[in-house]
Design a protein around this motif. Structure first.
Motif, PDB file in Angstrom:
ATOM      1  N   ASP A 294      -3.370  -9.619   8.175  1.00  0.00           N
ATOM      2  CA  ASP A 294      -4.809  -9.730   8.387  1.00  0.00           C
ATOM      3  C   ASP A 294      -5.490  -8.483   7.837  1.00  0.00           C
ATOM      4  N   ALA A 295      -5.684  -8.523   6.499  1.00  0.00           N
ATOM      5  CA  ALA A 295      -6.080  -7.306   5.804  1.00  0.00           C
ATOM      6  C   ALA A 295      -7.454  -6.810   6.218  1.00  0.00           C
ATOM      7  N   GLU A 296      -8.361  -7.714   6.319  1.00  0.00           N
ATOM      8  CA  GLU A 296      -9.724  -7.252   6.608  1.00  0.00           C
ATOM      9  C   GLU A 296      -9.828  -6.516   7.933  1.00  0.00           C
ATOM     10  N   LYS A 297      -8.987  -6.984   8.865  1.00  0.00           N
ATOM     11  CA  LYS A 297      -9.039  -6.324  10.169  1.00  0.00           C
ATOM     12  C   LYS A 297      -8.437  -4.906  10.069  1.00  0.00           C
ATOM     13  N   THR A 298      -7.331  -4.792   9.339  1.00  0.00           N
ATOM     14  CA  THR A 298      -6.609  -3.516   9.297  1.00  0.00           C
ATOM     15  C   THR A 298      -7.258  -2.514   8.348  1.00  0.00           C
ATOM     16  N   PHE A 299      -7.579  -2.980   7.145  1.00  0.00           N
ATOM     17  CA  PHE A 299      -7.954  -2.022   6.109  1.00  0.00           C
ATOM     18  C   PHE A 299      -9.454  -1.763   6.039  1.00  0.00           C
ATOM     19  N   THR A 300      -9.954  -1.063   7.014  1.00  0.00           N
ATOM     20  CA  THR A 300     -11.317  -0.561   6.916  1.00  0.00           C
ATOM     21  C   THR A 300     -11.284   0.617   5.951  1.00  0.00           C
ATOM     22  N   PRO A 301     -12.426   0.931   5.287  1.00  0.00           N
ATOM     23  CA  PRO A 301     -12.438   2.043   4.334  1.00  0.00           C
ATOM     24  C   PRO A 301     -11.850   3.338   4.894  1.00  0.00           C
ATOM     25  N   PRO A 302     -12.173   3.732   6.139  1.00  0.00           N
ATOM     26  CA  PRO A 302     -11.564   4.986   6.616  1.00  0.00           C
ATOM     27  C   PRO A 302     -10.040   4.906   6.616  1.00  0.00           C
ATOM     28  N   ILE A 303      -9.496   3.757   6.967  1.00  0.00           N
ATOM     29  CA  ILE A 303      -8.031   3.639   6.991  1.00  0.00           C
ATOM     30  C   ILE A 303      -7.470   3.710   5.572  1.00  0.00           C
ATOM     31  N   ILE A 304      -8.172   3.020   4.633  1.00  0.00           N
ATOM     32  CA  ILE A 304      -7.711   3.086   3.241  1.00  0.00           C
ATOM     33  C   ILE A 304      -7.700   4.538   2.765  1.00  0.00           C
ATOM     34  N   PHE A 305      -8.801   5.246   3.082  1.00  0.00           N
ATOM     35  CA  PHE A 305      -8.843   6.645   2.671  1.00  0.00           C
ATOM     36  C   PHE A 305      -7.731   7.436   3.352  1.00  0.00           C
ATOM     37  N   GLY A 306      -7.483   7.089   4.630  1.00  0.00           N
ATOM     38  CA  GLY A 306      -6.408   7.767   5.367  1.00  0.00           C
ATOM     39  C   GLY A 306      -5.067   7.575   4.681  1.00  0.00           C
ATOM     40  N   ILE A 307      -4.809   6.319   4.267  1.00  0.00           N
ATOM     41  CA  ILE A 307      -3.537   6.046   3.579  1.00  0.00           C
ATOM     42  C   ILE A 307      -3.468   6.849   2.283  1.00  0.00           C
TER      43      ILE A 307
ATOM     44  N   PHE B 294      -0.817  -0.117  -4.442  1.00  0.00           N
ATOM     45  CA  PHE B 294       0.338  -0.995  -4.237  1.00  0.00           C
ATOM     46  C   PHE B 294       0.423  -1.424  -2.778  1.00  0.00           C
ATOM     47  N   SER B 295       0.190  -0.462  -1.866  1.00  0.00           N
ATOM     48  CA  SER B 295       0.240  -0.771  -0.437  1.00  0.00           C
ATOM     49  C   SER B 295      -0.727  -1.903  -0.105  1.00  0.00           C
ATOM     50  N   LEU B 296      -1.978  -1.760  -0.605  1.00  0.00           N
ATOM     51  CA  LEU B 296      -2.995  -2.766  -0.308  1.00  0.00           C
ATOM     52  C   LEU B 296      -2.584  -4.110  -0.881  1.00  0.00           C
ATOM     53  N   GLY B 297      -2.156  -4.101  -2.127  1.00  0.00           N
ATOM     54  CA  GLY B 297      -1.749  -5.332  -2.790  1.00  0.00           C
ATOM     55  C   GLY B 297      -0.636  -6.023  -2.026  1.00  0.00           C
ATOM     56  N   PHE B 298       0.286  -5.222  -1.572  1.00  0.00           N
ATOM     57  CA  PHE B 298       1.446  -5.769  -0.888  1.00  0.00           C
ATOM     58  C   PHE B 298       1.041  -6.423   0.434  1.00  0.00           C
ATOM     59  N   HIS B 299       0.139  -5.742   1.107  1.00  0.00           N
ATOM     60  CA  HIS B 299      -0.343  -6.316   2.370  1.00  0.00           C
ATOM     61  C   HIS B 299      -1.003  -7.666   2.145  1.00  0.00           C
ATOM     62  N   GLU B 300      -1.835  -7.744   1.075  1.00  0.00           N
ATOM     63  CA  GLU B 300      -2.520  -8.981   0.746  1.00  0.00           C
ATOM     64  C   GLU B 300      -1.508 -10.079   0.464  1.00  0.00           C
TER      65      GLU B 300
ATOM     66  N   ALA C  70       8.097  -6.181  11.140  1.00  0.00           N
ATOM     67  CA  ALA C  70       7.006  -5.758  10.261  1.00  0.00           C
ATOM     68  C   ALA C  70       7.173  -4.284   9.887  1.00  0.00           C
ATOM     69  N   SER C  71       7.552  -3.459  10.867  1.00  0.00           N
ATOM     70  CA  SER C  71       7.732  -2.031  10.593  1.00  0.00           C
ATOM     71  C   SER C  71       8.837  -1.802   9.578  1.00  0.00           C
ATOM     72  N   VAL C  72       9.959  -2.538   9.736  1.00  0.00           N
ATOM     73  CA  VAL C  72      11.074  -2.382   8.800  1.00  0.00           C
ATOM     74  C   VAL C  72      10.623  -2.770   7.403  1.00  0.00           C
ATOM     75  N   LEU C  73       9.916  -3.886   7.312  1.00  0.00           N
ATOM     76  CA  LEU C  73       9.460  -4.373   6.009  1.00  0.00           C
ATOM     77  C   LEU C  73       8.532  -3.353   5.343  1.00  0.00           C
ATOM     78  N   VAL C  74       7.571  -2.874   6.126  1.00  0.00           N
ATOM     79  CA  VAL C  74       6.620  -1.909   5.584  1.00  0.00           C
ATOM     80  C   VAL C  74       7.333  -0.618   5.175  1.00  0.00           C
ATOM     81  N   SER C  75       8.251  -0.142   6.015  1.00  0.00           N
ATOM     82  CA  SER C  75       9.030   1.061   5.684  1.00  0.00           C
ATOM     83  C   SER C  75       9.739   0.879   4.356  1.00  0.00           C
ATOM     84  N   LEU C  76      10.408  -0.270   4.222  1.00  0.00           N
ATOM     85  CA  LEU C  76      11.193  -0.510   3.013  1.00  0.00           C
ATOM     86  C   LEU C  76      10.318  -0.459   1.772  1.00  0.00           C
ATOM     87  N   TYR C  77       9.185  -1.182   1.784  1.00  0.00           N
ATOM     88  CA  TYR C  77       8.450  -1.201   0.521  1.00  0.00           C
ATOM     89  C   TYR C  77       7.656   0.068   0.289  1.00  0.00           C
TER      90      TYR C  77
END
Lengths: 245, 353
Positions: B107-120, B96-102, B42-49
């Motif tokens: 498990d987007a809802e668990k990961t992407f809370t608003p503070p995390i989205i803002f953090g990204i 793009f990051s959010l779209g890609f995760h979807e 997962a880390s490699v995939l995320v790094s790549l995109y």
């Protein structure tokens, strides 16, 4: 030392300059000054009448350039150029003897020049010419002075070499291609085969004749030079090399 | 020996930094991704995109910067542009990051809370900002180095020109021939040699001191040129005769430092080619009417039409005319005439500058 007698003519448009040389020459009993000329016209007349074997020739004369005298001579004297100030060095190559003195003339340099002329009749330049050097070319019947950059090409003729100048003149010298190759600047001259050295800036056109040979048109050559395939390819490659930096 | 240029050396500087920079970023940010995502694939995939996207979007930013940045842009303008472009890029990257995760069905809802989205968003924008700073830092540094190089080159050129000018003014032919004449004179105990040496010193001193001077008393140049002619007379002896005259009333009039010299040098050079012997030269500086001073140089030669008359030791007539035009716009005169076996060049300048 039994030096041969030198029969000299001093050519300078300024009387004091002739006197300065005469004064220094009084220390050299083997040099007899048989005439003095203050112009090219007078010099030519004196050379025809007196047939000197040594000229002291000022380069800047009132009525022209000292070099202009040389092609008109029907004799081949040794020459010591005398010049007040010249940006360009003068080199001898296949010349009986030449040297040059700077003004005001100096006792030691004069003695040295006379020494070279009497004892090293084949003294030629060793080293490499630069583009800006002037070279004196002398054959049995002709004298030419040209800048090295004006030599457009040299063609081997058995033990001789035929030198072509960009203006179209030629002179046949008793010099081998190897000797030429060793003195010409490498960034300007290229030898694609045994019988040709060419000035790269003078090449006008290289055209494929058929599969096996090419014709090279060079400034100052009346007809193109034919090269074999290998030599032609080498020359083309050399021409493509950027000579910048 | 020329250094062998590898493929790396042939890549333009921008691409070298772009490739190396993003590669380094990917490598060094990998551990933190691993901690967050827990598995290596997962880390490699995320790094790549993510970093791949970052790589692409910064290329886009470069295009925008190249088109919009210009020399006249103020620091504030530059700051606003960089901030705007970085914010926009950060936003795009985040979306793009959010779209890609979807798309990958994490498990987007668990990961992407608003503070995390803002953090990204915050982090990506910061990344784009940092990239922009590096981009402009390197760009401006290179430009200033190029400018320094150009200035150094221009300086070298002007120094060379200065040197050539000096050499032309000192006229090495004249100098060394004069020394030769003096050498002969010493050997023969010539009388009046001291006068010749003094004249030469006077001429040389004048040449050195007044090279660029536009306000020199006419009398000073006259005396120097007279000295020059005395030396020339000693060189050419009976082959040269000269006369000099100046109206005492114009001696103190200020004029450009080099007027008579090119005229007299021309007269000598071309006179010696075309005159019968002896060559005669006359220099006259006179008040021709109450408003005009006439400087006149005549010789017994002929006017050579095809020769370039302006090429005397680099300080010829053309140069002189340029200076006259600048100093006396519309009020100077320059002409030549040929009559009764004399060639004359006349220059008129106002008596009260």
């Amino acid at each position: 030392m039994n030096a041969p007698e030198l029969r000299a003519i001093i050519i300078d448009d300024e009387a004091p300059a002739r006197e300065a040389l005469l004064d220094l020459l009084s220390a050299h009993p083997n040099v007899r000054v048989i005439g003095e000329a203050n112009s090219l016209a007078n010099a030519l007349e004196l050379c025809r009448d007196l047939r000197p074997n040594l000229l002291f020739l000022d380069i800047q004369l009132g009525d022209g350039c000292g070099f202009d005298l040389l092609p008109k001579l029907n004799i081949s004297p040794s020459i010591i150029f005398v010049t007040a100030y010249d940006e360009f060095a003068i080199r001898a190559f296949e010349v009986n003897a030449i040297d040059y003195l700077l003004k005001p003339p100096n006792r030691t340099r004069l003695a040295h020049a006379l020494e070279r002329i009497t004892h090293l009749p084949k003294a030629t330049f060793t080293g490499v010419f630069t583009k800006q050097d002037r070279v004196v070319l002398q054959s049995d019947d002709k004298f030419l002075v040209a800048f090295v950059s004006e030599i457009s090409g040299i063609v081997a003729q058995e033990n001789y070499s035929l030198v072509h100048l960009s203006a179209g003149e030629t002179v046949l010298l008793r010099r081998s291609m190897a000797e030429w190759e060793s003195v010409l600047p490498r960034d300007l001259f290229f030898r694609p085969n045994r019988s040709l050295i060419v000035n790269l800036e003078m090449v006008r056109k290289v055209s494929m004749n058929n599969r096996d040979d090419m014709d090279v048109e060079i400034s100052g050559f009346s007809t193109p030079v034919r090269l074999g395939r290998k030599a032609g390819v080498l020359l083309r490659r050399e021409l493509k090399q950027p000579h910048l930096l | 020996m020329e250094r062998v240029r590898g493929i790396w050396d042939r890549i333009p500087l921008f691409w070298r930094f772009q490739l190396a920079g993003w590669l380094a970023f990917t490598i060094f940010s990998f551990p933190s991704k691993w901690v967050m995502l827990e598995t290596i694939p997962a880390s490699v995939l995320v790094s790549l995109y993510r970093d791949g996207l970052g790589f692409l979007i910064t290329i886009g930013m470069r295009e925008i910067y190249r088109r919009s940045y210009h020399d006249k842009m103020t620091k504030v303008g530059l700051g606003v542009m960089v901030a705007g472009v970085s914010l926009a890029s950060g936003l795009v990257l985040t979306l793009f990051s959010l779209g890609f995760h979807e798309f990958l069905d994490f498990d987007a809802e668990k990961t992407f809370t608003p503070p995390i989205i803002f953090g990204i968003f915050y982090f990506r924008t910061g990344l784009c900002l940092g990239w922009s700073l590096l981009y402009f830092g390197i760009k401006l540094m290179r430009e200033s180095m190029d400018r320094d190089l150009r200035i150094a080159r221009a300086q070298a050129t002007s120094e060379r020109a200065e040197l050539q000018m000096l050499r032309a003014q000192m006229n090495p032919h004249f100098l060394f021939n004069a020394l030769t004449m003096i050498q002969a004179g010493i050997a023969r105990r010539e009388p009046h040699l001291d006068e010749v040496v003094q004249s030469m010193a006077e001429y040389l001193r004048y040449s050195l001191e007044n090279r660029h001077n536009d306000r020199v008393p006419l009398g000073n140049e006259f005396d120097a040129i007279k000295g020059f002619l005395i030396v020339e007379k000693a060189r050419f002896r009976e082959e040269l005769e000269f006369e000099c005259h100046i109206d005492e009333s114009v001696r103190d009039t200020l004029a450009p430092g080099v007027i008579m010299q090119p005229l007299v040098e021309n007269a000598l050079k071309y006179g010696r080619k075309t005159s019968s012997t002896p060559l005669r030269i006359q220099l006259r500086v006179r008040l021709s009417n109450e408003h005009t001073i006439r400087i006149e140089v005549a010789n017994t030669g002929q006017w050579l039409k095809d020769e370039k008359l302006n090429q005397v030791s680099g300080v010829g007539l053309e140069n002189l005319e340029k200076r006259l035009k600048l100093l006396y716009p519309g009020t100077y005169g320059l002409r030549h005439l040929e009559e009764n076996g004399w060639v004359t060049v006349q220059i008129d300048i106002p008596a009260t500058p």
